[in-house]
Design a protein around this motif. Structure first.
Motif, PDB file in Angstrom:
ATOM      1  N   PRO A   1      -5.885  42.497 -54.424  1.00  0.00           N
ATOM      2  CA  PRO A   1      -5.919  41.076 -54.073  1.00  0.00           C
ATOM      3  C   PRO A   1      -5.240  40.762 -52.750  1.00  0.00           C
ATOM      4  O   PRO A   1      -5.354  39.662 -52.252  1.00  0.00           O
ATOM      5  CB  PRO A   1      -5.147  40.422 -55.217  1.00  0.00           C
ATOM      6  N   HIS A   2      -4.539  41.725 -52.181  1.00  0.00           N
ATOM      7  CA  HIS A   2      -3.873  41.458 -50.906  1.00  0.00           C
ATOM      8  C   HIS A   2      -4.648  42.108 -49.773  1.00  0.00           C
ATOM      9  O   HIS A   2      -4.115  42.879 -48.983  1.00  0.00           O
ATOM     10  CB  HIS A   2      -2.434  41.970 -50.955  1.00  0.00           C
ATOM     11  N   GLN A   3      -5.920  41.790 -49.743  1.00  0.00           N
ATOM     12  CA  GLN A   3      -6.775  42.423 -48.751  1.00  0.00           C
ATOM     13  C   GLN A   3      -6.344  42.066 -47.331  1.00  0.00           C
ATOM     14  O   GLN A   3      -5.904  40.966 -47.044  1.00  0.00           O
ATOM     15  CB  GLN A   3      -8.226  42.011 -48.962  1.00  0.00           C
ATOM     16  N   MET A   4      -6.501  43.032 -46.473  1.00  0.00           N
ATOM     17  CA  MET A   4      -6.161  42.836 -45.064  1.00  0.00           C
ATOM     18  C   MET A   4      -7.263  43.468 -44.216  1.00  0.00           C
ATOM     19  O   MET A   4      -7.824  44.491 -44.585  1.00  0.00           O
ATOM     20  CB  MET A   4      -4.819  43.493 -44.738  1.00  0.00           C
ATOM     21  N   TYR A   5      -7.547  42.846 -43.121  1.00  0.00           N
ATOM     22  CA  TYR A   5      -8.561  43.356 -42.219  1.00  0.00           C
ATOM     23  C   TYR A   5      -7.948  43.620 -40.851  1.00  0.00           C
ATOM     24  O   TYR A   5      -7.214  42.798 -40.332  1.00  0.00           O
ATOM     25  CB  TYR A   5      -9.705  42.358 -42.050  1.00  0.00           C
ATOM     26  N   GLN A   6      -8.248  44.764 -40.330  1.00  0.00           N
ATOM     27  CA  GLN A   6      -7.844  45.060 -38.959  1.00  0.00           C
ATOM     28  C   GLN A   6      -9.020  44.707 -38.052  1.00  0.00           C
ATOM     29  O   GLN A   6     -10.088  45.289 -38.167  1.00  0.00           O
ATOM     30  CB  GLN A   6      -7.481  46.530 -38.796  1.00  0.00           C
ATOM     31  N   THR A   7      -8.795  43.745 -37.201  1.00  0.00           N
ATOM     32  CA  THR A   7      -9.848  43.280 -36.310  1.00  0.00           C
ATOM     33  C   THR A   7      -9.521  43.667 -34.877  1.00  0.00           C
ATOM     34  O   THR A   7      -8.457  43.343 -34.374  1.00  0.00           O
ATOM     35  CB  THR A   7     -10.010  41.756 -36.401  1.00  0.00           C
ATOM     36  N   THR A   8     -10.418  44.371 -34.257  1.00  0.00           N
ATOM     37  CA  THR A   8     -10.241  44.764 -32.862  1.00  0.00           C
ATOM     38  C   THR A   8     -11.191  43.942 -32.009  1.00  0.00           C
ATOM     39  O   THR A   8     -12.401  43.978 -32.212  1.00  0.00           O
ATOM     40  CB  THR A   8     -10.542  46.257 -32.674  1.00  0.00           C
ATOM     41  N   TYR A   9     -10.638  43.182 -31.105  1.00  0.00           N
ATOM     42  CA  TYR A   9     -11.435  42.315 -30.241  1.00  0.00           C
ATOM     43  C   TYR A   9     -11.661  42.982 -28.892  1.00  0.00           C
ATOM     44  O   TYR A   9     -10.770  43.626 -28.357  1.00  0.00           O
ATOM     45  CB  TYR A   9     -10.723  40.981 -30.021  1.00  0.00           C
ATOM     46  N   PHE A  10     -12.844  42.779 -28.362  1.00  0.00           N
ATOM     47  CA  PHE A  10     -13.179  43.294 -27.034  1.00  0.00           C
ATOM     48  C   PHE A  10     -13.676  42.141 -26.178  1.00  0.00           C
ATOM     49  O   PHE A  10     -14.639  41.479 -26.534  1.00  0.00           O
ATOM     50  CB  PHE A  10     -14.271  44.370 -27.122  1.00  0.00           C
ATOM     51  N   GLY A  11     -13.029  41.921 -25.076  1.00  0.00           N
ATOM     52  CA  GLY A  11     -13.448  40.849 -24.184  1.00  0.00           C
ATOM     53  C   GLY A  11     -13.122  39.478 -24.746  1.00  0.00           C
ATOM     54  O   GLY A  11     -12.807  39.328 -25.929  1.00  0.00           O
ATOM     55  N   HIS A  12     -13.157  38.504 -23.898  1.00  0.00           N
ATOM     56  CA  HIS A  12     -12.851  37.132 -24.294  1.00  0.00           C
ATOM     57  C   HIS A  12     -14.119  36.290 -24.323  1.00  0.00           C
ATOM     58  O   HIS A  12     -15.073  36.564 -23.601  1.00  0.00           O
ATOM     59  CB  HIS A  12     -11.830  36.521 -23.331  1.00  0.00           C
ATOM     60  N   HIS A  13     -14.078  35.275 -25.145  1.00  0.00           N
ATOM     61  CA  HIS A  13     -15.238  34.386 -25.232  1.00  0.00           C
ATOM     62  C   HIS A  13     -15.404  33.589 -23.944  1.00  0.00           C
ATOM     63  O   HIS A  13     -14.448  33.023 -23.429  1.00  0.00           O
ATOM     64  CB  HIS A  13     -15.085  33.427 -26.408  1.00  0.00           C
ATOM     65  N   THR A  14     -16.637  33.565 -23.475  1.00  0.00           N
ATOM     66  CA  THR A  14     -16.948  32.732 -22.324  1.00  0.00           C
ATOM     67  C   THR A  14     -17.853  31.592 -22.746  1.00  0.00           C
ATOM     68  O   THR A  14     -18.206  30.735 -21.943  1.00  0.00           O
ATOM     69  CB  THR A  14     -17.658  33.558 -21.230  1.00  0.00           C
ATOM     70  N   CYS A  15     -18.209  31.597 -24.029  1.00  0.00           N
ATOM     71  CA  CYS A  15     -19.080  30.548 -24.544  1.00  0.00           C
ATOM     72  C   CYS A  15     -18.251  29.295 -24.831  1.00  0.00           C
ATOM     73  O   CYS A  15     -17.032  29.348 -24.941  1.00  0.00           O
ATOM     74  CB  CYS A  15     -19.783  31.006 -25.823  1.00  0.00           C
TER      75      CYS A  15
END
Length: 281
Positions: A143-157
């Motif tokens: 129940p203590h789920q965790m997600y590792q999120t790796t972001y690439f680049g920044h939003h230009t939208c």
DNA sequence: GTCATTTGACCCCT
DNA sequence: AGGGGTCAAATGAC
């Protein structure tokens, strides 16, 4: 690939040290940001985004080569280029939601990983040319789920979604955003307990907290269940350090710490990778 | 019908 | 050679 793997780092010590220097600089920048509150119109958190864990060995698409007409599958040889440079950072969150509109474009089972990795690109990649992408990998079960999120680049939208109510209503004491990095890399071969000072920073109920555990961390014993006890001991032993580097420590800290790997004493340094969850109580 | 997700194939990089 | 990132056809949801 997105994770700093000790064995690879051992093979390229110089590069690693450069990364650490960069990390130190980023930390200094973060400190400046924290000391200099932003105005009402400023997007403070956005400017601090890049100061999270630099995913140094990740790379960013140089040219996505998105054409309106795509060749058939067999004619796709050389149709795209691999990511080349870095502009990536990692967040560990209890949810995949982050307030942006993403479209999933792939999923892969990663070697030695318990959960598959999902690949997302910005929904506005084609209509606004936004090249932001992210990879999400579950790292902890419910129940203590965790997600590792790796972001690439920044939003230009410009069409970013508002943060979902689910995210906003996310109430403590569930684990919250947290990132951490090892500040220095040293070792103590004599007692087999390398010293790995840790910085922990998090955003909890809109309040930035930064703790600097500068004591010796017995990394080799990190997987043991008394890890939290060690951290608590370390915290109390260095209360002066903590108070000097944080604005407020009004929350009790509740942490789960795990270090997957940390080794290579032969090269006189060690490195660990891990996850920390922090709860507001 | 439109848009998002799934999934196997393709391709790059180490 | 094999792992990992990306593509696009097939499929599903609305």
């Amino acid at each position: 690939m997105g994770i700093l793997r000790p064995e690879k780092l051992c093979a390229n010590r110089k590069r690693l040290m450069e990364e650490l220097v960069m990390g130190r600089d980023k930390a200094a920048q973060l400190q400046n940001l924290l000391e200099k509150p932003t105005g009402p119109g400023d997007s403070g958190p956005a400017s601090a985004e890049g100061l999270l864990i630099p995913a140094s060995f990740q790379v960013v698409s140089e040219d996505s080569g998105e054409n309106s007409k795509r060749p058939a599958a067999k004619e796709r040889r050389g149709c795209y280029k691999r990511r080349k440079t870095l502009d990536a950072w990692i967040k560990i969150l209890p949810t995949m939601e982050d307030g942006h509109a993403w479209r999933k474009y792939g999923q892969k089972q990663i070697l030695n990983a318990k959960f598959s990795r999902c690949y997302f690109r910005c929904t506005h990649k084609y209509d606004q040319g936004c090249l932001a992408t992210k990879q999400v990998q579950k790292i902890q079960e419910e129940p203590h789920q965790m997600y590792q999120t790796t972001y690439f680049g920044h939003h230009t939208c410009t069409n970013t979604l508002k943060i979902s109510q689910h995210t906003l209503d996310y109430d403590p004491p569930q684990p919250y955003l947290l990132s951490f990095q090892l500040n220095n890399i040293t070792s103590d071969v004599q007692d087999q307990h390398p010293s790995c000072p840790i910085s922990v920073k998090t955003e909890c109920n809109k309040e930035e907290i930064e703790c600097n555990f500068s004591g010796k961390l017995p990394v080799a014993a990190a997987a043991e269940s008394n890890m939290w006890a060690d951290l608590l001991t370390m915290r109390s032993a260095h209360e002066d350090v903590i108070s000097s580097t944080t604005t407020t420590i009004s929350h009790d800290l509740e942490m789960d710490f795990l270090i997957d790997e940390c080794v290579d004493f032969q090269n006189d340094f060690c490195f660990g990778e891990g996850e920390v969850s922090l709860s507001c109580v």
